[in-house]
Design a protein around this motif. Structure first.
Motif, mmCIF file in Angstrom:
data_model
loop_
_atom_site.group_PDB
_atom_site.id
_atom_site.type_symbol
_atom_site.label_atom_id
_atom_site.label_comp_id
_atom_site.label_asym_id
_atom_site.label_seq_id
_atom_site.Cartn_x
_atom_site.Cartn_y
_atom_site.Cartn_z
ATOM 1 N N HIS A 1 -19.218 -17.929 -14.519
ATOM 2 C CA HIS A 1 -20.398 -18.422 -13.810
ATOM 3 C C HIS A 1 -20.194 -18.247 -12.306
ATOM 4 N N ARG B 1 -20.809 -20.075 -9.830
ATOM 5 C CA ARG B 1 -20.269 -21.229 -9.103
ATOM 6 C C ARG B 1 -18.879 -21.623 -9.590
ATOM 7 N N HIS C 1 -20.830 -25.703 -15.550
ATOM 8 C CA HIS C 1 -21.796 -25.167 -14.585
ATOM 9 C C HIS C 1 -23.090 -24.744 -15.274
ATOM 10 N N TRP C 2 -23.025 -24.327 -16.530
ATOM 11 C CA TRP C 2 -24.256 -24.011 -17.249
ATOM 12 C C TRP C 2 -25.102 -25.265 -17.459
ATOM 13 N N GLU D 1 -25.003 -27.815 -15.544
ATOM 14 C CA GLU D 1 -25.517 -28.096 -14.199
ATOM 15 C C GLU D 1 -26.804 -27.308 -13.952
ATOM 16 N N ASP D 2 -26.847 -26.057 -14.402
ATOM 17 C CA ASP D 2 -28.061 -25.244 -14.268
ATOM 18 C C ASP D 2 -29.225 -25.860 -15.047
ATOM 19 N N SER E 1 -30.497 -28.992 -13.239
ATOM 20 C CA SER E 1 -31.123 -28.752 -11.933
ATOM 21 C C SER E 1 -32.409 -27.943 -12.048
ATOM 22 N N SER E 2 -32.652 -27.355 -13.220
ATOM 23 C CA SER E 2 -33.888 -26.601 -13.410
ATOM 24 C C SER E 2 -35.056 -27.566 -13.579
ATOM 25 N N THR F 1 -26.850 -19.146 -23.836
ATOM 26 C CA THR F 1 -26.137 -18.342 -22.844
ATOM 27 C C THR F 1 -24.862 -17.830 -23.481
#
Length: 492
Positions: free
Chosen positions: A19, A21, A98-99, A101-102, A105-106, A322
């Motif tokens: 990822h 980040r 981090h996925w 987190e995506d 945050s979407s 993913t």
């Protein structure tokens, strides 16, 4: 033909391994430097013929020491596990964090929990390593409940939390109480819970909302996973899970190139990962909005397709997937939600892209641009949308009302075997042209272009940017992408 294969192979090799980040996305661990800083790691580093520092991945002690050093050096985390426990790889586990987190945050699924801006997660089977709570808390300040059934795992997870007092208050380790039966098992009459021997108390409301999956998919009969572990009134932003991927320890030991350890409880369950994740799906049907996102890692790509189909069957509103790639190992992430998509997605006040596109790769030779267009027409016609197909230009003009938009976004990918069951709707919808747009209707054009054998480019162009439904263009086009890829991209 060989040139095309080489292009595909090159494209696959160039995909990001981590990822963006992730701490290790551009700076992979320098084993030689770490060995110079941490004497305990130095004996496990050797130099290959090309003078590059390497680690023996088949040596459990080496992988465990590398994990300890990376967590200490890059994350300021004190960590250890006893022999035999599952040893995680830090870069791979960071990808999963981090996925999520995506996802959070979407603007796909809005936050509904009452804990303000704070994020609370639930780690299913946290293990002795407790890696996800430790990373989530140290990297992002998230709070966690980490569950497990093994006394050894619970003891060491708690120790790893205590050894990091700067984040200890963020992490709760919760024991899973073993029960004789948790949820309906395969063969149970009418798929109903047996109340005579269970210890999990479900409210009448929960029972009335439960949707039982077909018995053939329900083979898990281990300890509770979410139901009976999540407490009444609790709310979480997400759950995550590194499930037992295998059905037997013999199967788990088939990869001679790695030695990550792992107890039978961590690695194996009857039915493997498919049965385990199916139970998570069953639990989520009852718990529904208790979690904003339900997620799990998946070890086999084929299971991603099978589990995704189950999710649409039980009425989820959103599915996301993913791929996690680390070295030679691939894993997949599967996420779903029962919450309605955010209203912002259909708001005319958000920034709207006029043009969107995606690639369909790995198509069977018998499928071409016209087949994709016809399937696209069926996808929209089944919701009642008006479609106008131009076979000479390989374009499809579509008009979508608010009701059509809601039907498309709430539904899952269409079943390929029943695409033509909507023929009547198609005949009715194609009688009107998509160019007769009203301000409250969404109009767009889908075009399909041949790139090379087995690869098609699908483009969507918004016809009227200022219409009230323009914000729905992106999520509708994303749903079309999911549907077409499920139907045509059969490559494993």
């Amino acid at each position: 033909m060989s040139m095309n294969k080489n292009k595909k192979r090159k494209r696959k090799e160039e995909r990001p391994a981590t990822h963006l980040r992730n701490k290790y996305s551009e700076n992979t661990p320098d084993f030689a430097h770490l060995a110079s800083l941490y004497p305990s790691f130095e004996p496990f580093v050797f130099f290959s013929r090309d003078d590059r520092p390497r680690v023996d991945w088949t040596d459990f002690n080496a992988t465990r020491e590398l994990t300890r050093v990376l967590l200490l050096h890059d994350h300021r985390l004190n960590w250890w596990i006893p022999d035999g426990q599952l040893c995680p790889t830090v870069p791979n586990r960071s990808n999963y964090i981090h996925w999520i987190e995506d996802l959070l945050s979407s603007d796909i699924i809005v936050k509904t929990t009452s804990n303000g801006d704070k994020v609370r997660g639930f780690d299913i089977g946290t293990g002795a390593n407790c890696i996800y709570p430790l990373l989530g808390a140290s990297l992002l300040g998230w709070s966690f409940v980490g569950s497990d059934v093994s006394d050894v795992a619970l003891e060491w997870a708690e120790k790893n939390v205590r050894d990091n007092p700067h984040i200890a208050e963020l992490i709760e380790i919760r024991k899973v109480e073993s029960v004789k039966e948790t949820l309906p098992l395969e063969g149970s009459p009418n798929g109903m819970l047996d109340g005579t021997e269970r210890k999990i108390e479900l409210t009448e409301n929960m029972e009335s909302e439960a949707v039982t999956l077909p018995s053939s998919s329900s083979t898990y009969h281990g300890p509770p996973i979410l139901l009976g572990v999540v407490k009444d009134g609790e709310e979480f932003d997400f759950c995550m899970c590194n499930p037992p991927f295998f059905e037997t320890m013999e199967e788990a030991g088939l990869n001679p190139k790695t030695a990550c350890g792992g107890t039978p409880t961590e690695m194996v369950c009857p039915g493997g990962e498919k049965a385990f994740i199916t139970r998570i799906i069953e639990d989520s049907v009852t718990l529904k909005h208790t979690f904003r996102w339900y997620t799990s890692m998946v070890g086999r790509k084929l299971n991603v397709k099978i589990l995704t189909s189950k999710l649409w069957e039980v009425g989820v509103t959103m599915v996301k997937t993913t791929e996690f790639v680390q070295g030679q190992t691939s894993r997949w992430g599967l996420a779903w939600s029962f919450l309605p998509p955010a209203k912002q997605l259909v708001s005319s006040h958000m920034a709207v892209k006029n043009n969107l596109s995606f690639m369909l790769e790995g198509l069977d030779r018998k499928f071409g641009a016209i087949h994709v267009l016809e399937s696209t027409k069926s996808f929209f016609s089944c919701s009642g949308a008006s479609c106008n197909l131009n076979t000479s230009s390989f374009t499809l003009d579509i008009t979508v009302t608010k009701d059509h938009s809601d039907a498309i976004l709430k539904g899952g990918p269409q079943d390929y075997d029943r695409v033509f069951s909507c023929e009547d709707k198609q005949q009715a919808s194609t009688s009107s042209s998509c160019l007769n747009l009203h301000s409250n209707n969404l109009g767009f054009r889908v075009s399909v272009f041949q790139q090379n054998p087995g690869t098609l480019l699908v483009k969507g162009s918004l016809q009227q940017r200022d219409c009230q439904l323009s914000g729905a263009f992106s999520p509708i086009f994303q749903r079309l992408e999911e549907d077409l890829k499920q139907k045509f991209c059969r490559r494993k």
